[in-house]
Design a protein around this motif. Sequence first.
Motif, PDB file in Angstrom:
ATOM      1  N   PRO A  66       1.562   2.197  10.663  1.00 40.92           N
ATOM      2  CA  PRO A  66       0.355   3.182  10.477  1.00 40.92           C
ATOM      3  C   PRO A  66       0.577   4.504  11.600  1.00 40.92           C
ATOM      4  O   PRO A  66       0.392   3.564  12.533  1.00 40.92           O
ATOM      5  N   ASP A  67      -0.420   5.480  10.876  1.00 39.88           N
ATOM      6  CA  ASP A  67      -0.176   6.482  12.077  1.00 39.88           C
ATOM      7  C   ASP A  67      -1.869   7.316  12.152  1.00 39.88           C
ATOM      8  O   ASP A  67      -2.322   7.538  11.238  1.00 39.88           O
ATOM      9  N   ALA A  68      -2.921   6.620  13.020  1.00 44.40           N
ATOM     10  CA  ALA A  68      -3.905   6.937  13.278  1.00 44.40           C
ATOM     11  C   ALA A  68      -4.385   8.653  12.718  1.00 44.40           C
ATOM     12  O   ALA A  68      -5.602   8.630  12.648  1.00 44.40           O
ATOM     13  N   ALA A  69      -3.942   9.360  13.747  1.00 46.97           N
ATOM     14  CA  ALA A  69      -4.368  10.566  13.430  1.00 46.97           C
ATOM     15  C   ALA A  69      -3.860  11.295  12.425  1.00 46.97           C
ATOM     16  O   ALA A  69      -4.293  11.977  11.605  1.00 46.97           O
ATOM     17  N   ALA A  70      -2.548  10.897  11.806  1.00 48.70           N
ATOM     18  CA  ALA A  70      -2.407  11.392  11.140  1.00 48.70           C
ATOM     19  C   ALA A  70      -3.513  10.975   9.295  1.00 48.70           C
ATOM     20  O   ALA A  70      -3.512  11.921   8.882  1.00 48.70           O
ATOM     21  N   ASP A  71      -3.888   9.576   9.957  1.00 49.80           N
ATOM     22  CA  ASP A  71      -4.838   9.463   8.259  1.00 49.80           C
ATOM     23  C   ASP A  71      -6.136   9.415   8.497  1.00 49.80           C
ATOM     24  O   ASP A  71      -6.471   9.742   7.798  1.00 49.80           O
ATOM     25  N   ALA A  72      -6.739  10.074   9.905  1.00 49.92           N
ATOM     26  CA  ALA A  72      -7.952  10.995  10.535  1.00 49.92           C
ATOM     27  C   ALA A  72      -7.569  12.024   9.475  1.00 49.92           C
ATOM     28  O   ALA A  72      -8.832  12.644   9.067  1.00 49.92           O
ATOM     29  N   ILE A  73      -6.389  12.784   9.290  1.00 50.88           N
ATOM     30  CA  ILE A  73      -6.407  13.958   8.735  1.00 50.88           C
ATOM     31  C   ILE A  73      -6.307  14.831   7.519  1.00 50.88           C
ATOM     32  O   ILE A  73      -7.227  14.535   7.420  1.00 50.88           O
ATOM     33  N   VAL A  74      -5.820  13.201   6.945  1.00 51.95           N
ATOM     34  CA  VAL A  74      -5.718  12.805   5.736  1.00 51.95           C
ATOM     35  C   VAL A  74      -7.399  12.405   5.030  1.00 51.95           C
ATOM     36  O   VAL A  74      -7.671  12.632   4.424  1.00 51.95           O
ATOM     37  N   LEU A  75      -8.101  11.624   5.857  1.00 51.58           N
ATOM     38  CA  LEU A  75      -9.287  10.965   5.128  1.00 51.58           C
ATOM     39  C   LEU A  75     -10.264  12.638   5.248  1.00 51.58           C
ATOM     40  O   LEU A  75     -10.943  12.379   4.494  1.00 51.58           O
ATOM     41  N   SER A  76     -10.624  13.063   6.607  1.00 47.95           N
ATOM     42  CA  SER A  76     -10.793  14.550   6.390  1.00 47.95           C
ATOM     43  C   SER A  76     -10.890  14.908   5.653  1.00 47.95           C
ATOM     44  O   SER A  76     -11.145  15.700   5.162  1.00 47.95           O
ATOM     45  N   THR A  77      -9.767  15.410   5.586  1.00 46.98           N
ATOM     46  CA  THR A  77      -9.083  16.186   4.207  1.00 46.98           C
ATOM     47  C   THR A  77      -9.876  15.779   2.557  1.00 46.98           C
ATOM     48  O   THR A  77     -10.028  16.491   1.968  1.00 46.98           O
ATOM     49  N   PHE A 137       0.668  -1.426   0.165  1.00 44.53           N
ATOM     50  CA  PHE A 137      -0.273   0.257  -0.311  1.00 44.53           C
ATOM     51  C   PHE A 137       1.418   1.008  -0.170  1.00 44.53           C
ATOM     52  O   PHE A 137       1.777   1.599   0.657  1.00 44.53           O
ATOM     53  N   ALA A 138       0.750   2.381  -0.994  1.00 47.50           N
ATOM     54  CA  ALA A 138       1.042   2.739  -1.256  1.00 47.50           C
ATOM     55  C   ALA A 138       0.663   4.355   0.030  1.00 47.50           C
ATOM     56  O   ALA A 138       1.714   5.623  -0.296  1.00 47.50           O
ATOM     57  N   GLY A 139      -0.219   4.446   0.156  1.00 48.06           N
ATOM     58  CA  GLY A 139      -0.613   5.264   1.508  1.00 48.06           C
ATOM     59  C   GLY A 139      -1.795   6.708   1.239  1.00 48.06           C
ATOM     60  O   GLY A 139      -2.207   6.060  -0.336  1.00 48.06           O
ATOM     61  N   TRP A 140      -2.902   7.213   2.051  1.00 50.89           N
ATOM     62  CA  TRP A 140      -3.506   7.501   1.685  1.00 50.89           C
ATOM     63  C   TRP A 140      -3.710   8.787   0.556  1.00 50.89           C
ATOM     64  O   TRP A 140      -4.548   8.926   0.386  1.00 50.89           O
ATOM     65  N   GLY A 141      -2.844   9.167   0.305  1.00 53.74           N
ATOM     66  CA  GLY A 141      -1.978  10.776  -0.077  1.00 53.74           C
ATOM     67  C   GLY A 141      -2.843  10.492  -1.358  1.00 53.74           C
ATOM     68  O   GLY A 141      -2.343  11.851  -2.420  1.00 53.74           O
TER      69      GLY A 141
END
Length: 410
Positions: free
Chosen positions: A158-169, A104-108
């Motif tokens: 995985p960083d849950a906080a960082a992923d949450a920020i990306v998903l909300s964005t 997986f290459a990331g949510w970005g």
Amino acid sequence: MTDTWQGAPRVAADLRAMRLFTVLSLGLGMLIGGVVQVLLGVGVASGPRTVVLVAATTAAVLAGLAAIPLLLRGPDEVPPGHPLVLVLLALSGAVWVLAVVPPFAGWGWAFTLAMAGGVLSCLVRGRWRATVILGCWAVIGLGGLIGVLAPSRVGPPPDAAADAIVLSTLAVFTLLPLSAVWVQQVVLRLEHARRLASDLAVARERLRFATDLHDIQGHNLQVIALKSELAERLLTGQPERAGREIAEIRRIAQVALDDTRAVVNDYRTVTVATEARNAAAVLRSAGIRCTARIDTPDLPVALGAVFAVAIREAVTNVLRHSRATDATIELVRVAAEYRLTVTNDAAGVPRRDGTGLAGLAERVAAQRGTVETTRAGDTFVLVVRIPAPDAAGPAPQEATPPGRRRGTGR
């Protein structure tokens, strides 16, 4: 009307500015999404796949920028299957699929897909908008979960906080195109409604002028025609009386001319007492005995204008459609209402194509009044009732002053 036309250039300039602002905001959002996608994704993915992801992202951003002008067109002018939209969806979808494939290459890498879903939501209608947005979120969420749960995931844990920020964005980026375009469409609809209101105001003014002109000239021309016939019959046997009738015709013609000018200048007012006197004189000139009684010293001016129109309509009908020899005109206050009664003793056959009484009923209804007609043998009775303002609360204001009466003529 003048204020509307004076404000039209400014409204047009505001609409152009809004369109430009919408294009700039959507274009900036598309560029920012592409840049953020590359910055976030490059730190996770590596190797040849990164080069392909960056190239596909660049192509998706360019396709998105090219598709933005499509969103500014009118509703239903651009189909959801437009080639630019399909290219944007294909490129952004390919980027996300390539990013999800293990490792997986990331949510970005989902930013362009979020913007593509937002663009598509602008081109569909009704519930399909919510379907497109929810579907886009579902594709991003399920794809990301597959990538996160894959055992071959690369990069830092995985960083849950960082992923949450990306998903909300990502959620905000999906809604960004629809929110901007929706506001613009609402403004365009309001502007369209304003133009319709202006056209309706012009139509109402034309109707007002036509109604007033019909009320004035229809009555005066009928009187002139009757008096001309009378003068023609009197020329041989009673030339002096014929001369008086001709002089009266000239006076009525001058009054008609003055009234026409007054309608054009919009300051004509109607006095019910004057109208009753003129009506009685006209009936007598036509050989009809007429008794007129006006006993309403406290009659408001607005109601007097309505009763004056009623008297004119009733007298015109007597002259045109009856063989009357006697007529009465009576306007009095009875308890909590003003009541006008006009009778004649030789009513003709009722006309089904006339609109005079219908137009009168509309005017009277605006004052909470009623119009009634009865026929007993040859006797025809017109009764107009309007509540007194001090008995039934303040009378409703007319939409236009007395010189701008509403309704239709005969």
